[in-house]
Write an enzyme that holds these catalytic residues in place. Sequence first.
Site, PDB file in Angstrom:
ATOM      1  N   GLY A  51       1.123   1.054  -1.660  1.00  0.00           N
ATOM      2  CA  GLY A  51       1.561   1.736  -2.874  1.00  0.00           C
ATOM      3  C   GLY A  51       0.325   1.994  -3.707  1.00  0.00           C
ATOM      4  O   GLY A  51      -0.729   1.416  -3.447  1.00  0.00           O
ATOM      5  N   CYS A  52       0.457   2.848  -4.713  1.00  0.00           N
ATOM      6  CA  CYS A  52      -0.689   3.101  -5.588  1.00  0.00           C
ATOM      7  C   CYS A  52      -0.993   1.854  -6.419  1.00  0.00           C
ATOM      8  O   CYS A  52      -2.106   1.569  -6.763  1.00  0.00           O
ATOM      9  CB  CYS A  52      -0.371   4.235  -6.546  1.00  0.00           C
ATOM     10  SG  CYS A  52      -0.919   5.811  -5.961  1.00  0.00           S
ATOM     11  N   GLN A  53       0.070   1.124  -6.778  1.00  0.00           N
ATOM     12  CA  GLN A  53      -0.059   0.040  -7.738  1.00  0.00           C
ATOM     13  C   GLN A  53      -0.201  -1.314  -7.066  1.00  0.00           C
ATOM     14  O   GLN A  53      -1.013  -2.126  -7.454  1.00  0.00           O
ATOM     15  CB  GLN A  53       1.164   0.015  -8.655  1.00  0.00           C
ATOM     16  CG  GLN A  53       1.357   1.273  -9.443  1.00  0.00           C
ATOM     17  CD  GLN A  53       0.445   1.349 -10.645  1.00  0.00           C
ATOM     18  OE1 GLN A  53      -0.200   0.387 -11.024  1.00  0.00           O
ATOM     19  NE2 GLN A  53       0.362   2.513 -11.251  1.00  0.00           N
TER      20      GLN A  53
END
Lengths: 141, 412
Positions: A51-53
């Site tokens: 994920g990006c986060q």
Amino acid sequence: MNPINSIQDEIIDEFAFFGDWMEKYEYIIDLGKSLPLIDEQYKDEDHLIKGCQSQVWLHADEAEGKVSFTADSDAVITKGIIALLVRVLSGQKAEEIAKADLYFIDKIGLKEHLSPTRSNGLVSMVKQMKMYGLAINAKSQ
Amino acid sequence: MEVTAQQAFDIEKIRKDFPLLEQEMNGKPIIFLDSAASSQKPAQVIDRLNDYYRTGHANVHRGVYQLSQEATTAFEEARELVRQFINAPSEKEVIFVRGCTEGINLVASSYGRKFINQGDAVLITAMEHHSNIVPWQMICEERGAELRVAPVNDAGEIDLDALYELLDERVKIVSLVHVSNALGTVNPVKAIIDRAHELNIPVLVDGAQAIPHTQVDVQALDADFYTFSGHKMFGPTGIGVLYGKEEWLEQMPPYHGGGEMIKTVTFEKTTYNELPHKFEAGTPDISGVIGLGEAVRYIQSIGYENISRHEHELLVYATEQLEQIEGLRIIGTAKEKASVVSFLVDGVHPYDLGAILDKLGIAVRTGHHCTQPLMARYEIPGTVRASFAFYNNKADIDALVAGINRAVLMLK
């Protein structure tokens, strides 16, 4: 009642006791911290959902048409939510997993963590869990 | 009585210009510390957009009727405002694009197709946003060119010696960021431009994070291309500016084809319109341009001197306060910084911290900030980033520090 939904309802009842978001988050953080969720050998590129986060690792095992999941994340809130998802889906029949409606996340007020814009790997993880259910179910028929 | 600039900068009055700052998030008064992602809009800009749509909208550059002429005048006035704002020599050199990303894509594609060939190179730096990496990767792949990357040091500054080492006659363009979105570093773009020009290499500057904080004079910099987004400078989303020197823009082929950018069209041959229209195919973002013009006026009414002084105070205060939090490490400690503070707390994942701050009404950015190679350079998954605009105050920073302390207590 189908076993997935009865576990979901159980969780909803448990969360009803929490007064505010602080208590909910504290509980989720505790879940995230206390559970060893995945065998270290599966924390590799093959099991990684980026994920990006935050990042998520997911591993599935099959026995007699039932799928068991282990998973992990580098972020503790994500990991706590994973613990709930694993509790709901792991050990259930492949067919049931594939068609599960995971309404409990919304009901316990954590919907934002399962939104694609959060990009924390959870949405992809749920999709992946259902794919396993679908694939294993198709294979057994 | 003479009013000094300092007296004229009334932070409480300025905050009242931004309706969003009075809103709540998760039931708490919002503490908005994510202006580097997108800034909030003053009522002046919002009202101008509203007014335009209510009383002044028609397509530009084509109607003979009064309403269209007025819209065209407002549109071209905004271009002139922007020209003065960045001190471009001519309005022919001010091209409206969707944003900084499109500005870079336009140059990579148009300049690249004309000037970059097999065996050539493009030079960028290790602190670029993905939008200043991917367009160059795409054109390099298409043209068989090499993408060179100048390294950054531990403090988050470009290693200039290494950059100059990579600068040779094979390099056809240098493209670098003026102010780093992830670290806040202000790069010495003027020195790099001068050095590149010694070898007749043009330079594109990604100014998305510079323009909200500092006066940009494209002639003083001698930049060949300078691009920025409206939404980060208190204007609307979906509009941005590409400044390019006429000598380059004239030589470059159009980027998009369509209406506006043509002079004559037959099925055999199309001749292109003059600058800047050659690069503005289709009906432009008229309201966006007009809103951007209003944002320019607003910034000028406050003055960059005031903006810089206030933001520097915030940066110094935030740095001091944050450094007192146990286990907190600031990522990006360049000598020259804009009002951006990226940080990590030992044993705390940025996502977890961001999620708790959100519940406290505090908006920060977490993650890799679209700079994955830079995060890889520091071997970190991402950071938490607080970025300040001139409408922020010390109370915002106090709230952030209190929020972090509370979150860390929960998470550790």
